[in-house]
Design a protein around this motif. Sequence first.
Motif, PDB file in Angstrom:
ATOM      1  N   PHE A 195      -1.881   9.098  -3.632  1.00 29.14           N
ATOM      2  CA  PHE A 195      -0.933   8.478  -4.543  1.00 29.14           C
ATOM      3  C   PHE A 195      -1.644   8.027  -5.789  1.00 29.14           C
ATOM      4  CE2 PHE A 195       1.189   8.096  -0.561  1.00 29.14           C
ATOM      5  CZ  PHE A 195       2.534   8.198  -0.854  1.00 29.14           C
ATOM      6  N   GLY A 196      -0.995   8.235  -6.924  1.00 28.90           N
ATOM      7  CA  GLY A 196      -1.520   7.730  -8.176  1.00 28.90           C
ATOM      8  C   GLY A 196      -1.336   6.224  -8.267  1.00 28.90           C
ATOM      9  N   LEU A 197      -2.228   5.566  -8.991  1.00 30.01           N
ATOM     10  CA  LEU A 197      -2.121   4.116  -9.161  1.00 30.01           C
ATOM     11  C   LEU A 197      -0.788   3.718  -9.777  1.00 30.01           C
ATOM     12  CD1 LEU A 197      -5.683   3.082 -10.366  1.00 30.01           C
ATOM     13  CD2 LEU A 197      -4.669   2.807  -8.097  1.00 30.01           C
ATOM     14  N   LEU A 198      -0.298   4.505 -10.714  1.00 30.99           N
ATOM     15  CA  LEU A 198       0.982   4.164 -11.333  1.00 30.99           C
ATOM     16  C   LEU A 198       2.134   4.272 -10.340  1.00 30.99           C
ATOM     17  CD1 LEU A 198       0.564   5.696 -14.890  1.00 30.99           C
ATOM     18  CD2 LEU A 198       0.416   3.295 -14.197  1.00 30.99           C
ATOM     19  N   VAL A 215       0.831  -1.237   0.000  1.00 32.30           N
ATOM     20  CA  VAL A 215       0.000   0.000   0.000  1.00 32.30           C
ATOM     21  C   VAL A 215       0.863   1.286   0.000  1.00 32.30           C
ATOM     22  CG1 VAL A 215      -1.771   1.368   1.109  1.00 32.30           C
ATOM     23  CG2 VAL A 215      -1.972  -1.068   1.125  1.00 32.30           C
ATOM     24  N   SER A 216       0.449   2.376  -0.744  1.00 35.85           N
ATOM     25  CA  SER A 216       1.294   3.567  -0.855  1.00 35.85           C
ATOM     26  C   SER A 216       0.524   4.856  -1.078  1.00 35.85           C
ATOM     27  CB  SER A 216       2.279   3.299  -1.968  1.00 35.85           C
ATOM     28  OG  SER A 216       2.709   4.401  -2.620  1.00 35.85           O
ATOM     29  N   ILE A 217       1.204   6.078  -0.989  1.00 36.43           N
ATOM     30  CA  ILE A 217       0.531   7.367  -1.190  1.00 36.43           C
ATOM     31  C   ILE A 217       1.502   8.558  -1.261  1.00 36.43           C
ATOM     32  CG2 ILE A 217      -1.141   8.949  -0.127  1.00 36.43           C
ATOM     33  CD1 ILE A 217      -2.870   6.552  -0.032  1.00 36.43           C
ATOM     34  N   GLU A 218       1.130   9.656  -1.949  1.00 36.45           N
ATOM     35  CA  GLU A 218       1.945  10.876  -2.027  1.00 36.45           C
ATOM     36  C   GLU A 218       1.694  11.742  -0.801  1.00 36.45           C
ATOM     37  OE1 GLU A 218       0.488  12.376  -5.768  1.00 36.45           O
ATOM     38  OE2 GLU A 218       2.015  11.315  -6.854  1.00 36.45           O
ATOM     39  N   ALA A 242     -12.947   4.345 -10.077  1.00 45.17           N
ATOM     40  CA  ALA A 242     -12.652   3.400 -11.160  1.00 45.17           C
ATOM     41  C   ALA A 242     -11.154   3.143 -11.221  1.00 45.17           C
ATOM     42  CB  ALA A 242     -13.136   3.964 -12.495  1.00 45.17           C
ATOM     43  N   LEU A 243     -10.803   1.983 -11.755  1.00 47.00           N
ATOM     44  CA  LEU A 243      -9.396   1.634 -11.931  1.00 47.00           C
ATOM     45  C   LEU A 243      -8.909   2.130 -13.281  1.00 47.00           C
ATOM     46  CD1 LEU A 243      -9.333  -1.984 -10.516  1.00 47.00           C
ATOM     47  CD2 LEU A 243      -8.371   0.067  -9.496  1.00 47.00           C
ATOM     48  N   VAL A 244      -8.451   3.356 -13.285  1.00 44.86           N
ATOM     49  CA  VAL A 244      -7.874   3.962 -14.479  1.00 44.86           C
ATOM     50  C   VAL A 244      -6.484   4.470 -14.094  1.00 44.86           C
ATOM     51  CG1 VAL A 244     -10.090   4.551 -15.551  1.00 44.86           C
ATOM     52  CG2 VAL A 244      -9.041   6.146 -13.953  1.00 44.86           C
ATOM     53  N   PRO A 245      -5.553   4.507 -15.034  1.00 50.95           N
ATOM     54  CA  PRO A 245      -4.165   4.859 -14.694  1.00 50.95           C
ATOM     55  C   PRO A 245      -4.004   6.207 -13.998  1.00 50.95           C
ATOM     56  CG  PRO A 245      -4.285   4.005 -16.922  1.00 50.95           C
ATOM     57  CD  PRO A 245      -5.706   4.155 -16.440  1.00 50.95           C
ATOM     58  N   TRP A 246      -4.874   7.142 -14.233  1.00 51.28           N
ATOM     59  CA  TRP A 246      -4.730   8.478 -13.648  1.00 51.28           C
ATOM     60  C   TRP A 246      -5.447   8.603 -12.296  1.00 51.28           C
ATOM     61  CZ3 TRP A 246      -7.046   7.308 -18.247  1.00 51.28           C
ATOM     62  CH2 TRP A 246      -8.441   7.301 -18.255  1.00 51.28           C
ATOM     63  N   ALA A 247      -6.111   7.563 -11.856  1.00 51.75           N
ATOM     64  CA  ALA A 247      -6.823   7.607 -10.576  1.00 51.75           C
ATOM     65  C   ALA A 247      -5.835   7.684  -9.412  1.00 51.75           C
ATOM     66  CB  ALA A 247      -7.716   6.381 -10.427  1.00 51.75           C
ATOM     67  N   LYS A 248      -6.336   8.204  -8.297  1.00 55.44           N
ATOM     68  CA  LYS A 248      -5.519   8.323  -7.093  1.00 55.44           C
ATOM     69  C   LYS A 248      -6.225   7.653  -5.922  1.00 55.44           C
ATOM     70  CE  LYS A 248      -3.097  12.426  -8.429  1.00 55.44           C
ATOM     71  NZ  LYS A 248      -1.967  13.107  -7.895  1.00 55.44           N
ATOM     72  N   LEU A 249      -5.419   7.143  -5.018  1.00 52.83           N
ATOM     73  CA  LEU A 249      -5.894   6.596  -3.760  1.00 52.83           C
ATOM     74  C   LEU A 249      -5.498   7.573  -2.663  1.00 52.83           C
ATOM     75  CD1 LEU A 249      -4.509   2.965  -4.091  1.00 52.83           C
ATOM     76  CD2 LEU A 249      -6.854   3.691  -4.467  1.00 52.83           C
TER      77      LEU A 249
END
Length: 159
Positions: free
Chosen positions: A134-137, A16-19, A107-114
């Motif tokens: 954090f972005g999914l990427l 698990v991660s985040i900015e 939604a699970l899209v590359p630009w989504a953030k958690l």
Amino acid sequence: MHRFLTPLLLTTLLGVSIEARAAAPTRPSQATWTASRLATAKYAILDPRIEGNPNIVNGEQRAGILAAMRRDSAGAIKRRYPNATIVTDLQTPGVVRVTPVLVTPNALVPWAKLTARLQFDLGAGQIVTLDDQFGLLTLWQQQGQAANYTYDRLVQRMP
């Protein structure tokens, strides 16, 4: 694309991660939110929560993510404060109760953030919340270390 991102998200979240975007401490007394107190405090990690879109992961994935959130948030606190103690007894005098929270995107899209959040209940109604996005990427790049990465980033904001 959706089939690719589901394993990507799972792999990312299990680690698990985040900015970094910490909320300011919310009215703790100066005596409770200090490096000297927190460095030797006793911490109890409460049940982690996943908020947001409940359909992002299935039940098995959710269980793995919640376990990683509990384990890796405790590990991050110990890395930040080696003399701190992680306890399981919530009745321990002076215990700081910590609730890890993960807010999933729609939604699970590359630009989504958690959003990852650690809520510290210092007692006497004093609560401090640290959160980050954090972005999914970004999470995918961390692979199995995503949770450690996330919580390490959050606890760096502690005094």
